[in-house]
Design a protein around this motif. Structure first.
Motif, PDB file in Angstrom:
ATOM      1  N   ASN A 129       0.858  -1.176   0.000  1.00  0.00           N
ATOM      2  CA  ASN A 129       0.000   0.000   0.000  1.00  0.00           C
ATOM      3  C   ASN A 129       0.896   1.229   0.000  1.00  0.00           C
ATOM      4  O   ASN A 129       1.901   1.273   0.708  1.00  0.00           O
ATOM      5  CB  ASN A 129      -0.882   0.020   1.253  1.00  0.00           C
ATOM      6  N   LEU A 130       0.538   2.229  -0.792  1.00  0.00           N
ATOM      7  CA  LEU A 130       1.311   3.466  -0.871  1.00  0.00           C
ATOM      8  C   LEU A 130       0.533   4.598  -0.211  1.00  0.00           C
ATOM      9  O   LEU A 130      -0.642   4.836  -0.527  1.00  0.00           O
ATOM     10  CB  LEU A 130       1.593   3.826  -2.332  1.00  0.00           C
ATOM     11  N   PHE A 131       1.216   5.289   0.722  1.00  0.00           N
ATOM     12  CA  PHE A 131       0.643   6.458   1.374  1.00  0.00           C
ATOM     13  C   PHE A 131       1.565   7.652   1.156  1.00  0.00           C
ATOM     14  O   PHE A 131       2.791   7.508   1.173  1.00  0.00           O
ATOM     15  CB  PHE A 131       0.475   6.228   2.878  1.00  0.00           C
ATOM     16  N   HIS A 132       0.971   8.813   0.951  1.00  0.00           N
ATOM     17  CA  HIS A 132       1.740  10.042   0.813  1.00  0.00           C
ATOM     18  C   HIS A 132       1.565  10.865   2.084  1.00  0.00           C
ATOM     19  O   HIS A 132       0.442  11.102   2.539  1.00  0.00           O
ATOM     20  CB  HIS A 132       1.263  10.851  -0.400  1.00  0.00           C
ATOM     21  N   GLY A 133       2.678  11.280   2.656  1.00  0.00           N
ATOM     22  CA  GLY A 133       2.616  12.050   3.896  1.00  0.00           C
ATOM     23  C   GLY A 133       3.826  12.940   4.053  1.00  0.00           C
ATOM     24  O   GLY A 133       4.439  13.359   3.060  1.00  0.00           O
ATOM     25  N   ARG A 134       4.188  13.197   5.298  1.00  0.00           N
ATOM     26  CA  ARG A 134       5.328  14.053   5.590  1.00  0.00           C
ATOM     27  C   ARG A 134       5.994  13.591   6.877  1.00  0.00           C
ATOM     28  O   ARG A 134       5.311  13.188   7.830  1.00  0.00           O
ATOM     29  CB  ARG A 134       4.885  15.514   5.722  1.00  0.00           C
ATOM     30  N   VAL A 135       7.326  13.638   6.889  1.00  0.00           N
ATOM     31  CA  VAL A 135       8.107  13.315   8.083  1.00  0.00           C
ATOM     32  C   VAL A 135       8.726  14.594   8.630  1.00  0.00           C
ATOM     33  O   VAL A 135       9.369  15.348   7.887  1.00  0.00           O
ATOM     34  CB  VAL A 135       9.214  12.283   7.776  1.00  0.00           C
ATOM     35  N   GLU A 136       8.515  14.847   9.910  1.00  0.00           N
ATOM     36  CA  GLU A 136       9.119  15.987  10.597  1.00  0.00           C
ATOM     37  C   GLU A 136       9.500  15.561  12.006  1.00  0.00           C
ATOM     38  O   GLU A 136       8.660  15.039  12.750  1.00  0.00           O
ATOM     39  CB  GLU A 136       8.158  17.182  10.652  1.00  0.00           C
ATOM     40  N   ASN A 137      10.779  15.768  12.327  1.00  0.00           N
ATOM     41  CA  ASN A 137      11.267  15.434  13.675  1.00  0.00           C
ATOM     42  C   ASN A 137      10.917  13.998  14.053  1.00  0.00           C
ATOM     43  O   ASN A 137      10.424  13.725  15.156  1.00  0.00           O
ATOM     44  CB  ASN A 137      10.693  16.407  14.713  1.00  0.00           C
ATOM     45  N   GLN A 138      11.183  13.074  13.108  1.00  0.00           N
ATOM     46  CA  GLN A 138      10.946  11.644  13.314  1.00  0.00           C
ATOM     47  C   GLN A 138       9.478  11.325  13.601  1.00  0.00           C
ATOM     48  O   GLN A 138       9.158  10.329  14.259  1.00  0.00           O
ATOM     49  CB  GLN A 138      11.837  11.095  14.439  1.00  0.00           C
ATOM     50  N   THR A 139       8.599  12.146  13.105  1.00  0.00           N
ATOM     51  CA  THR A 139       7.163  11.909  13.243  1.00  0.00           C
ATOM     52  C   THR A 139       6.536  11.872  11.859  1.00  0.00           C
ATOM     53  O   THR A 139       6.820  12.722  11.014  1.00  0.00           O
ATOM     54  CB  THR A 139       6.493  13.020  14.081  1.00  0.00           C
ATOM     55  N   LEU A 140       5.695  10.874  11.631  1.00  0.00           N
ATOM     56  CA  LEU A 140       5.030  10.718  10.347  1.00  0.00           C
ATOM     57  C   LEU A 140       3.596  11.219  10.438  1.00  0.00           C
ATOM     58  O   LEU A 140       2.857  10.877  11.366  1.00  0.00           O
ATOM     59  CB  LEU A 140       5.020   9.241   9.931  1.00  0.00           C
ATOM     60  N   ARG A 141       3.211  12.004   9.435  1.00  0.00           N
ATOM     61  CA  ARG A 141       1.841  12.480   9.343  1.00  0.00           C
ATOM     62  C   ARG A 141       1.319  12.179   7.943  1.00  0.00           C
ATOM     63  O   ARG A 141       1.951  12.509   6.942  1.00  0.00           O
ATOM     64  CB  ARG A 141       1.758  13.977   9.630  1.00  0.00           C
ATOM     65  N   ILE A 142       0.159  11.523   7.892  1.00  0.00           N
ATOM     66  CA  ILE A 142      -0.517  11.242   6.631  1.00  0.00           C
ATOM     67  C   ILE A 142      -1.901  11.871   6.710  1.00  0.00           C
ATOM     68  O   ILE A 142      -2.701  11.496   7.580  1.00  0.00           O
ATOM     69  CB  ILE A 142      -0.620   9.733   6.363  1.00  0.00           C
ATOM     70  N   GLU A 143      -2.158  12.841   5.833  1.00  0.00           N
ATOM     71  CA  GLU A 143      -3.400  13.600   5.871  1.00  0.00           C
ATOM     72  C   GLU A 143      -3.597  14.163   7.281  1.00  0.00           C
ATOM     73  O   GLU A 143      -2.747  14.890   7.771  1.00  0.00           O
ATOM     74  CB  GLU A 143      -4.572  12.713   5.418  1.00  0.00           C
ATOM     75  N   ASP A 144      -4.675  13.763   7.964  1.00  0.00           N
ATOM     76  CA  ASP A 144      -4.957  14.313   9.289  1.00  0.00           C
ATOM     77  C   ASP A 144      -4.481  13.416  10.423  1.00  0.00           C
ATOM     78  O   ASP A 144      -4.782  13.683  11.594  1.00  0.00           O
ATOM     79  CB  ASP A 144      -6.470  14.551   9.453  1.00  0.00           C
ATOM     80  N   THR A 145      -3.733  12.364  10.094  1.00  0.00           N
ATOM     81  CA  THR A 145      -3.332  11.386  11.110  1.00  0.00           C
ATOM     82  C   THR A 145      -1.851  11.492  11.414  1.00  0.00           C
ATOM     83  O   THR A 145      -1.014  11.457  10.504  1.00  0.00           O
ATOM     84  CB  THR A 145      -3.660   9.956  10.648  1.00  0.00           C
ATOM     85  N   THR A 146      -1.506  11.624  12.699  1.00  0.00           N
ATOM     86  CA  THR A 146      -0.124  11.581  13.159  1.00  0.00           C
ATOM     87  C   THR A 146       0.109  10.235  13.827  1.00  0.00           C
ATOM     88  O   THR A 146      -0.668   9.826  14.705  1.00  0.00           O
ATOM     89  CB  THR A 146       0.166  12.711  14.161  1.00  0.00           C
ATOM     90  N   PHE A 147       1.182   9.556  13.422  1.00  0.00           N
ATOM     91  CA  PHE A 147       1.424   8.202  13.900  1.00  0.00           C
ATOM     92  C   PHE A 147       2.352   8.211  15.102  1.00  0.00           C
ATOM     93  O   PHE A 147       3.416   8.839  15.087  1.00  0.00           O
ATOM     94  CB  PHE A 147       1.991   7.328  12.769  1.00  0.00           C
ATOM     95  N   ASP A 148       1.934   7.499  16.127  1.00  0.00           N
ATOM     96  CA  ASP A 148       2.638   7.476  17.403  1.00  0.00           C
ATOM     97  C   ASP A 148       3.699   6.378  17.390  1.00  0.00           C
ATOM     98  O   ASP A 148       3.569   5.352  18.045  1.00  0.00           O
ATOM     99  CB  ASP A 148       1.633   7.236  18.536  1.00  0.00           C
ATOM    100  N   MET A 149       4.744   6.591  16.578  1.00  0.00           N
ATOM    101  CA  MET A 149       5.849   5.640  16.516  1.00  0.00           C
ATOM    102  C   MET A 149       7.072   6.382  15.972  1.00  0.00           C
ATOM    103  O   MET A 149       6.935   7.332  15.200  1.00  0.00           O
ATOM    104  CB  MET A 149       5.508   4.450  15.610  1.00  0.00           C
ATOM    105  N   PRO A 150       8.277   5.991  16.390  1.00  0.00           N
ATOM    106  CA  PRO A 150       9.467   6.663  15.843  1.00  0.00           C
ATOM    107  C   PRO A 150       9.659   6.329  14.375  1.00  0.00           C
ATOM    108  O   PRO A 150       9.484   5.188  13.960  1.00  0.00           O
ATOM    109  CB  PRO A 150      10.605   6.093  16.691  1.00  0.00           C
TER     110      PRO A 150
END
Length: 375
Positions: free
Chosen positions: A241-262
């Motif tokens: 599965n392909l997701f487009h998001g952004r990484v900032e300060n070792q945090t991943l965000r996809i659309e409105d979701t921030t993922f709680d993992m390094p």
């Protein structure tokens, strides 16, 4: 026999089929050359066989330069995808052919040829079919005849070009298990070309993944699947599965979701995230650790692996896979149009600004137990 490919280059006009390819195959190994069409895998096999001459680099057999060695003198057995059997010859005569065309000084006595052919037909489980013509055999039987013919000349290296490509799925599975057992018995250094990922991962001691005339990664089936060296390897081996998001300060965000993992990324920036379907889990409600909503499109529960197709809240299609047992234990409404939440495990591949690396390691599952649907 140990094979060393050193900086091999092969061109066809302006097209570079092999670009500075280096590889070592240990004596007795069974190695798969795996890649999409045009990746260079068959070109590399033909260079090793002596069917094509490289434009640069060297080929060593047991430390001796074999780059310009004649095909006949390489001690190589070659099995083609479409068998290349002589239609007017019996099975017995096809297997004996390579021995009978040897120069007189090297040709075994006729009795020895007959004994060797009978032993080989028994080895490939065709001893009762020696008098038949190839047209009287099934596809799987013809491929075994081709393999016996290649083995008749007692090759030091066995090369197979898409050996099961012309066969149906059931016969392919049966034959590759049989070939693995045969290899374990004979221990002939063997290299086979395939575009079938399952075939390579099941059969080979090591897998060589090729792309655009170069080697992307070499490793055991477990290594290339669980620890891909490049994004191409991750995408090529199995569904993703392909997701487009952004990484900032070792945090991943996809659309409105921030993922709680390094997040292990080379740098911050726009990110492409590749996740295998079995690394996603379903739950009824978010837990606050990074889940996103999706709508069920279709459930295929046939067989031991259940495939669930969904559409993420932002419109992207995705797939989740799980075992039949786990599917039955889920307390979720998975009818078409139902809303669920997707949780992502750490084992994915992330690329930022064109550079990528695996995130996390293959580990025990971080499954989230699904809560019951509200009534």
């Amino acid at each position: 026999m140990r094979i060393e490919v050193q900086s091999i280059v092969k061109r066809f006009g302006s097209f570079t089929a092999l670009n500075n390819v280096s590889l070592a195959v240990e004596s007795g190994e069974l190695v798969a050359l795996l890649g999409p069409s045009g990746s260079g895998k068959t070109s590399l096999l033909r260079v090793i066989a002596g069917l094509d001459v490289p434009d640069g680099g060297r080929l060593l057999f047991d430390g001796r330069d074999a780059t310009r060695r004649n095909l006949r003198d390489r001690g190589v057995g070659f099995v083609f995808q479409h068998y290349a059997l002589f239609r007017h010859m019996s099975v017995f005569e096809n297997v004996a052919f390579g021995l009978r065309v040897r120069p007189r000084a090297l040709r075994p006595p006729e009795r020895d040829i007959a004994d060797r052919v009978r032993r080989l037909l028994a080895l490939v489980q065709l001893e009762a079919l020696g008098d038949r013509l190839p047209s009287q055999l099934s596809g799987g039987q013809r491929q075994r005849v081709a393999l016996a013919r290649a083995l008749a000349v007692e090759p030091q290296v066995l090369l197979l070009d898409e050996p099961f490509g012309a066969l149906d799925a059931k016969v392919r599975k049966d034959l590759r298990r049989w070939l693995r057992r045969l290899h374990d018995e004979l221990h002939v250094t063997s290299i086979f070309v395939t575009h079938d990922q399952e075939e390579a991962l099941e059969l080979a001691d090591r897998v060589v993944i090729m792309n655009q005339g170069a080697i992307e990664q070499v490793g055991t089936p477990d290594e290339v699947y669980e620890k891909p060296a490049t994004g191409f390897v991750f995408r090529f081996l199995g569904d993703v599965n392909l997701f487009h998001g952004r990484v900032e300060n070792q945090t991943l965000r996809i659309e409105d979701t921030t993922f709680d993992m390094p997040i292990v990324a080379t740098e911050d920036g726009e990110a492409q995230v590749y996740v295998r379907p079995h690394r996603l889990t379903l739950q009824a409600a978010p837990t606050g650790h990074g889940e996103f909503p999706a709508t069920v499109e279709r459930v295929n529960a046939a067989g031991p692996l259940v495939r669930i197709d969904l559409v993420a809240a932002w419109g992207s299609p995705l797939r989740v896979e799980m075992s039949e047992d786990r599917y039955r234990r889920l307390r979720l409404n998975l009818q078409r149009g139902s809303e669920v939440f997707i949780a992502m495990q750490q084992d994915f591949y992330v690329e930022t600004n064109g550079h990528g690396r695996p995130n996390g390691v293959a580990s025990t599952s971080r499954d989230v137990v699904a809560a019951p649907m509200a009534s």
